[in-house]
Design a protein around this motif. Structure first.
Motif, PDB file in Angstrom:
ATOM      1  N   VAL A 144       0.859  -1.190   0.000  1.00 21.15           N
ATOM      2  CA  VAL A 144       0.000   0.000   0.000  1.00 21.15           C
ATOM      3  C   VAL A 144       0.897   1.242   0.000  1.00 21.15           C
ATOM      4  O   VAL A 144       1.703   1.420   0.913  1.00 21.15           O
ATOM      5  N   THR A 145       0.763   2.068  -1.028  1.00 19.38           N
ATOM      6  CA  THR A 145       1.543   3.300  -1.136  1.00 19.38           C
ATOM      7  C   THR A 145       0.618   4.490  -0.932  1.00 19.38           C
ATOM      8  O   THR A 145      -0.390   4.627  -1.619  1.00 19.38           O
ATOM      9  N   ILE A 146       0.962   5.364   0.024  1.00 19.49           N
ATOM     10  CA  ILE A 146       0.095   6.484   0.400  1.00 19.49           C
ATOM     11  C   ILE A 146       0.725   7.810  -0.017  1.00 19.49           C
ATOM     12  O   ILE A 146       1.909   8.053   0.219  1.00 19.49           O
ATOM     13  N   ASP A 147      -0.096   8.666  -0.634  1.00 18.96           N
ATOM     14  CA  ASP A 147       0.278  10.051  -0.921  1.00 18.96           C
ATOM     15  C   ASP A 147      -0.895  10.903  -0.454  1.00 18.96           C
ATOM     16  O   ASP A 147      -1.924  10.985  -1.130  1.00 18.96           O
ATOM     17  N   ASP A 148      -0.758  11.542   0.718  1.00 16.42           N
ATOM     18  CA  ASP A 148      -1.936  12.139   1.350  1.00 16.42           C
ATOM     19  C   ASP A 148      -1.652  13.518   1.940  1.00 16.42           C
ATOM     20  O   ASP A 148      -0.566  13.793   2.432  1.00 16.42           O
ATOM     21  N   TYR A 149      -2.691  14.366   1.895  1.00 10.97           N
ATOM     22  CA  TYR A 149      -2.729  15.631   2.620  1.00 10.97           C
ATOM     23  C   TYR A 149      -3.983  15.640   3.507  1.00 10.97           C
ATOM     24  O   TYR A 149      -5.107  15.561   3.016  1.00 10.97           O
ATOM     25  N   ALA A 150      -3.783  15.710   4.818  1.00 10.22           N
ATOM     26  CA  ALA A 150      -4.847  16.024   5.787  1.00 10.22           C
ATOM     27  C   ALA A 150      -6.049  15.094   5.700  1.00 10.22           C
ATOM     28  O   ALA A 150      -7.190  15.531   5.820  1.00 10.22           O
ATOM     29  N   SER A 151      -5.805  13.794   5.515  1.00 11.24           N
ATOM     30  CA  SER A 151      -6.898  12.819   5.504  1.00 11.24           C
ATOM     31  C   SER A 151      -6.792  11.877   6.702  1.00 11.24           C
ATOM     32  O   SER A 151      -5.759  11.808   7.378  1.00 11.24           O
ATOM     33  N   THR A 152      -7.877  11.143   6.942  1.00 16.00           N
ATOM     34  CA  THR A 152      -7.899  10.103   7.965  1.00 16.00           C
ATOM     35  C   THR A 152      -8.028   8.761   7.252  1.00 16.00           C
ATOM     36  O   THR A 152      -9.051   8.495   6.611  1.00 16.00           O
ATOM     37  N   ILE A 153      -6.999   7.935   7.360  1.00 19.87           N
ATOM     38  CA  ILE A 153      -6.956   6.660   6.640  1.00 19.87           C
ATOM     39  C   ILE A 153      -6.961   5.529   7.655  1.00 19.87           C
ATOM     40  O   ILE A 153      -6.100   5.475   8.541  1.00 19.87           O
ATOM     41  N   VAL A 168       6.221   4.564   6.322  1.00 23.06           N
ATOM     42  CA  VAL A 168       5.358   5.741   6.208  1.00 23.06           C
ATOM     43  C   VAL A 168       6.066   6.954   6.806  1.00 23.06           C
ATOM     44  O   VAL A 168       6.469   6.945   7.967  1.00 23.06           O
ATOM     45  N   GLU A 169       6.210   8.016   6.022  1.00 24.52           N
ATOM     46  CA  GLU A 169       6.772   9.279   6.494  1.00 24.52           C
ATOM     47  C   GLU A 169       5.625  10.217   6.856  1.00 24.52           C
ATOM     48  O   GLU A 169       4.685  10.386   6.073  1.00 24.52           O
ATOM     49  N   THR A 170       5.669  10.815   8.029  1.00 20.67           N
ATOM     50  CA  THR A 170       4.620  11.725   8.469  1.00 20.67           C
ATOM     51  C   THR A 170       5.166  13.142   8.613  1.00 20.67           C
ATOM     52  O   THR A 170       6.263  13.352   9.107  1.00 20.67           O
ATOM     53  N   VAL A 171       4.369  14.107   8.158  1.00 23.88           N
ATOM     54  CA  VAL A 171       4.683  15.526   8.319  1.00 23.88           C
ATOM     55  C   VAL A 171       3.500  16.163   9.038  1.00 23.88           C
ATOM     56  O   VAL A 171       2.435  16.358   8.458  1.00 23.88           O
ATOM     57  N   GLY A 172       3.655  16.449  10.323  1.00 31.30           N
ATOM     58  CA  GLY A 172       2.552  16.994  11.096  1.00 31.30           C
ATOM     59  C   GLY A 172       1.391  16.038  11.227  1.00 31.30           C
ATOM     60  O   GLY A 172       0.263  16.456  11.485  1.00 31.30           O
ATOM     61  N   GLY A 173       1.628  14.750  11.037  1.00 31.40           N
ATOM     62  CA  GLY A 173       0.569  13.748  11.115  1.00 31.40           C
ATOM     63  C   GLY A 173       0.973  12.581  11.982  1.00 31.40           C
ATOM     64  O   GLY A 173       1.882  12.681  12.814  1.00 31.40           O
ATOM     65  N   SER A 174       0.322  11.425  11.791  1.00 34.73           N
ATOM     66  CA  SER A 174       0.614  10.264  12.625  1.00 34.73           C
ATOM     67  C   SER A 174       0.419   8.978  11.845  1.00 34.73           C
ATOM     68  O   SER A 174      -0.389   8.910  10.922  1.00 34.73           O
ATOM     69  N   ALA A 175       1.179   7.958  12.237  1.00 35.21           N
ATOM     70  CA  ALA A 175       1.032   6.595  11.717  1.00 35.21           C
ATOM     71  C   ALA A 175       0.972   5.666  12.922  1.00 35.21           C
ATOM     72  O   ALA A 175       1.958   5.531  13.651  1.00 35.21           O
ATOM     73  N   THR A 176      -0.167   5.033  13.159  1.00 31.79           N
ATOM     74  CA  THR A 176      -0.398   4.233  14.358  1.00 31.79           C
ATOM     75  C   THR A 176      -0.720   2.795  13.975  1.00 31.79           C
ATOM     76  O   THR A 176      -1.655   2.544  13.213  1.00 31.79           O
ATOM     77  N   ASN A 177       0.060   1.872  14.524  1.00 36.02           N
ATOM     78  CA  ASN A 177      -0.150   0.457  14.247  1.00 36.02           C
ATOM     79  C   ASN A 177      -0.676  -0.233  15.508  1.00 36.02           C
ATOM     80  O   ASN A 177       0.027  -0.342  16.499  1.00 36.02           O
ATOM     81  N   VAL A 196       2.351  10.968   4.639  1.00 38.54           N
ATOM     82  CA  VAL A 196       1.105  11.502   5.196  1.00 38.54           C
ATOM     83  C   VAL A 196       1.400  12.895   5.731  1.00 38.54           C
ATOM     84  O   VAL A 196       2.214  13.055   6.638  1.00 38.54           O
ATOM     85  N   ARG A 197       0.741  13.918   5.172  1.00 38.45           N
ATOM     86  CA  ARG A 197       0.978  15.308   5.571  1.00 38.45           C
ATOM     87  C   ARG A 197      -0.242  15.820   6.333  1.00 38.45           C
ATOM     88  O   ARG A 197      -1.313  15.966   5.756  1.00 38.45           O
ATOM     89  N   PHE A 198      -0.077  16.082   7.628  1.00 41.78           N
ATOM     90  CA  PHE A 198      -1.128  16.632   8.481  1.00 41.78           C
ATOM     91  C   PHE A 198      -2.368  15.744   8.521  1.00 41.78           C
ATOM     92  O   PHE A 198      -3.475  16.229   8.737  1.00 41.78           O
ATOM     93  N   GLY A 199      -2.188  14.469   8.304  1.00 45.25           N
ATOM     94  CA  GLY A 199      -3.280  13.512   8.392  1.00 45.25           C
ATOM     95  C   GLY A 199      -2.883  12.348   9.279  1.00 45.25           C
ATOM     96  O   GLY A 199      -1.930  12.428  10.059  1.00 45.25           O
TER      97      GLY A 199
END
Length: 216
Positions: A144-153, A168-177, A196-199
């Motif tokens: 799964v490849t993610i390119d996102d701005y300010a979403s909830t996935i 997953v690289e996060t910019v002002g966001g989060s990645a929670t497993n 993931v940017r701000f999402g």
């Protein structure tokens, strides 16, 4: 026709999103202002409408004669691969797959949907749910490849599944497993990478799984 009246493309909107992201990093915008301006940029149809979100930011060049930055790793750029010595082992790149796309919308895949070996999630200001609990798998490992701005996935997986969010690289966001990371011993192993940017992106089991474990 003046340049300000020309229609804008997705590439120009995404370029402006990167400029707004830079402005947040420099302290010129708050996260709330970033979200509002991204909303305006994604809805913009002309360059005049797009420039509204940049006009008060010092040092930011407005969109006039936009030339998209080069992306040498995009699929349409064909280059011969350099020879690889026999002693060098490289992990195979994920195969091309389906694209889950959302722009200020709600997107979900649930039930008995067919899961390809690779998925691309390309979203902006959206709510995305990919539920793998009853999905039909073609392979054990799904990229799964993610390119996102300010979403909830949300990635909802069966109890026996494993998920790797380390890419997953996060910019002002989060990645929670919230599930096991591996090794891939069950029927499904998700390998998630991207930005993931701000999402947020969250891997989890279906609601009630913990309770069933307690009383099962």
């Amino acid at each position: 026709m003046e340049a300000r009246d020309l229609r804008v493309s997705d590439a120009e909107r995404e370029h402006v999103g990167e400029l707004l992201q830079r402005a947040v990093g420099q302290g010129m915008l708050s996260l709330g202002e970033f979200t509002e301006r991204m909303d305006t940029a994604l809805a913009a149809k002309t360059r005049a409408e797009l420039n509204v979100v940049l006009v008060d930011l010092p040092g930011i060049q407005l969109i006039s004669e936009f030339t998209p930055p080069p992306y040498p790793d995009r699929p349409y750029v064909s280059r011969p691969a350099p020879p690889v010595p026999p002693t060098v082992h490289r992990s195979p790149a994920p195969p091309p797959g389906d694209v889950v796309r959302g722009r200020m919308s709600s997107v979900s895949r649930t039930g008995s949907w067919n899961v390809p070996p690779a998925l691309e999630v390309n979203t902006r200001l959206s709510t995305v749910t990919l539920d793998f609990t009853r999905a039909v798998m073609s392979t054990q490992v799904v990229h799964v490849t993610i390119d996102d701005y300010a979403s909830t996935i949300s990635l909802v997986v069966p109890e026996e599944a494993t998920v790797d969010l380390n890419g997953v690289e996060t910019v002002g966001g989060s990645a929670t497993n919230k599930v096991r990371t591996g090794p891939p011993i069950g029927p499904l192993h998700l390998v998630v990478r991207g930005k993931v940017r701000f999402g947020s992106v969250t891997a989890k089991h279906p609601f009630g799984t913990s309770i069933r474990r307690m009383f099962g």
